[in-house]
Design a protein around this motif. Structure first.
Motif, PDB file in Angstrom:
ATOM      1  N   ALA A 285      48.316  84.202  52.341  1.00 29.84           N
ATOM      2  CA  ALA A 285      48.924  83.981  50.985  1.00 29.84           C
ATOM      3  C   ALA A 285      49.168  85.126  50.353  1.00 29.84           C
ATOM      4  CB  ALA A 285      48.086  82.936  50.315  1.00 29.84           C
ATOM      5  N   ALA A 286      50.499  85.261  49.824  1.00 32.47           N
ATOM      6  CA  ALA A 286      50.548  86.546  48.830  1.00 32.47           C
ATOM      7  C   ALA A 286      50.044  86.344  47.430  1.00 32.47           C
ATOM      8  CB  ALA A 286      52.465  86.578  48.996  1.00 32.47           C
ATOM      9  N   PRO A 287      49.608  87.451  47.090  1.00 23.06           N
ATOM     10  CA  PRO A 287      49.154  87.210  45.787  1.00 23.06           C
ATOM     11  C   PRO A 287      50.232  86.957  44.648  1.00 23.06           C
ATOM     12  CG  PRO A 287      49.329  89.371  46.314  1.00 23.06           C
ATOM     13  CD  PRO A 287      49.394  88.673  47.572  1.00 23.06           C
ATOM     14  N   GLN A 288      49.775  86.006  43.640  1.00 26.61           N
ATOM     15  CA  GLN A 288      50.707  85.554  42.654  1.00 26.61           C
ATOM     16  C   GLN A 288      50.762  86.807  41.691  1.00 26.61           C
ATOM     17  OE1 GLN A 288      49.410  81.870  41.363  1.00 26.61           O
ATOM     18  NE2 GLN A 288      49.929  80.753  43.064  1.00 26.61           N
ATOM     19  N   ILE A 289      51.913  87.082  41.283  1.00 31.09           N
ATOM     20  CA  ILE A 289      52.153  88.034  40.220  1.00 31.09           C
ATOM     21  C   ILE A 289      52.367  87.184  39.107  1.00 31.09           C
ATOM     22  CG2 ILE A 289      53.946  89.696  39.591  1.00 31.09           C
ATOM     23  CD1 ILE A 289      54.935  89.998  42.391  1.00 31.09           C
ATOM     24  N   ASN A 290      51.486  87.871  38.132  1.00 29.52           N
ATOM     25  CA  ASN A 290      51.418  87.360  36.587  1.00 29.52           C
ATOM     26  C   ASN A 290      52.708  87.797  35.883  1.00 29.52           C
ATOM     27  OD1 ASN A 290      48.885  85.816  37.320  1.00 29.52           O
ATOM     28  ND2 ASN A 290      47.709  87.559  36.409  1.00 29.52           N
ATOM     29  N   LYS A 291      53.117  86.906  34.969  1.00 28.65           N
ATOM     30  CA  LYS A 291      54.113  87.278  34.391  1.00 28.65           C
ATOM     31  C   LYS A 291      53.891  88.437  33.131  1.00 28.65           C
ATOM     32  CE  LYS A 291      56.848  83.276  35.025  1.00 28.65           C
ATOM     33  NZ  LYS A 291      57.501  82.068  34.373  1.00 28.65           N
ATOM     34  N   LYS A 292      52.515  88.171  32.531  1.00 28.50           N
ATOM     35  CA  LYS A 292      52.236  88.992  31.618  1.00 28.50           C
ATOM     36  C   LYS A 292      51.084  90.139  32.348  1.00 28.50           C
ATOM     37  CE  LYS A 292      51.667  86.191  27.337  1.00 28.50           C
ATOM     38  NZ  LYS A 292      50.933  85.914  26.298  1.00 28.50           N
ATOM     39  N   PRO A 293      51.519  91.424  32.037  1.00 32.16           N
ATOM     40  CA  PRO A 293      50.425  92.354  32.456  1.00 32.16           C
ATOM     41  C   PRO A 293      49.385  92.343  31.873  1.00 32.16           C
ATOM     42  CG  PRO A 293      52.391  93.532  31.549  1.00 32.16           C
ATOM     43  CD  PRO A 293      52.619  92.048  31.375  1.00 32.16           C
ATOM     44  N   LYS A 294      48.298  92.548  32.541  1.00 34.08           N
ATOM     45  CA  LYS A 294      46.891  92.539  31.914  1.00 34.08           C
ATOM     46  C   LYS A 294      46.728  93.690  30.956  1.00 34.08           C
ATOM     47  CE  LYS A 294      44.341  89.671  34.883  1.00 34.08           C
ATOM     48  NZ  LYS A 294      43.291  89.770  35.950  1.00 34.08           N
ATOM     49  N   LYS A 295      46.230  93.485  29.743  1.00 29.99           N
ATOM     50  CA  LYS A 295      46.074  94.631  28.690  1.00 29.99           C
ATOM     51  C   LYS A 295      44.811  95.527  29.398  1.00 29.99           C
ATOM     52  CE  LYS A 295      44.854  95.620  23.866  1.00 29.99           C
ATOM     53  NZ  LYS A 295      44.993  95.071  22.722  1.00 29.99           N
ATOM     54  N   GLU A 296      44.979  96.887  29.160  1.00 25.57           N
ATOM     55  CA  GLU A 296      44.055  97.800  29.985  1.00 25.57           C
ATOM     56  C   GLU A 296      42.930  98.041  28.653  1.00 25.57           C
ATOM     57  OE1 GLU A 296      45.672 101.004  31.680  1.00 25.57           O
ATOM     58  OE2 GLU A 296      47.000  99.914  33.224  1.00 25.57           O
TER      59      GLU A 296
END
Length: 85
Positions: free
Chosen positions: A69-80
């Motif tokens: 299964a392809a990893p799902q891409i989150n719409k919001k990038p996580k804050k570093e």
């Protein structure tokens, strides 16, 4: 003037144990590299293995492996965040 010139061979010290190890190690390394290069250049004939699987009829269709299964891409990038020390 002829008496001043010394035509005797220069004294060369005997090689130490480590110098001999280094010399022969370099020779073996060079031979190993030549064997590796020759193994790449010269083809080796393939031999057929006789396994118990050889008696089973093989399908003309290749067996397809299920894809992961392809990893799902989150719409919001996580804050570093920076690590606190």
């Amino acid at each position: 003037m002829a008496a001043e010139l010394d035509f005797s061979p220069p004294e060369i010290p005997e090689p130490t144990f480590m110098e001999n190890v280094l010399r022969y190690g370099l020779f073996f390394g060079a031979i190993f590299q030549l064997i590796c290069v020759l193994a790449i250049i010269l083809p080796v004939p393939k031999t057929h293995k006789t396994d118990s699987d050889g008696f089973e009829p093989k399908n003309s269709e290749p067996v397809k492996k299920p894809k992961a299964a392809a990893p799902q891409i989150n719409k919001k990038p996580k804050k570093e965040t920076k690590k606190k020390r």
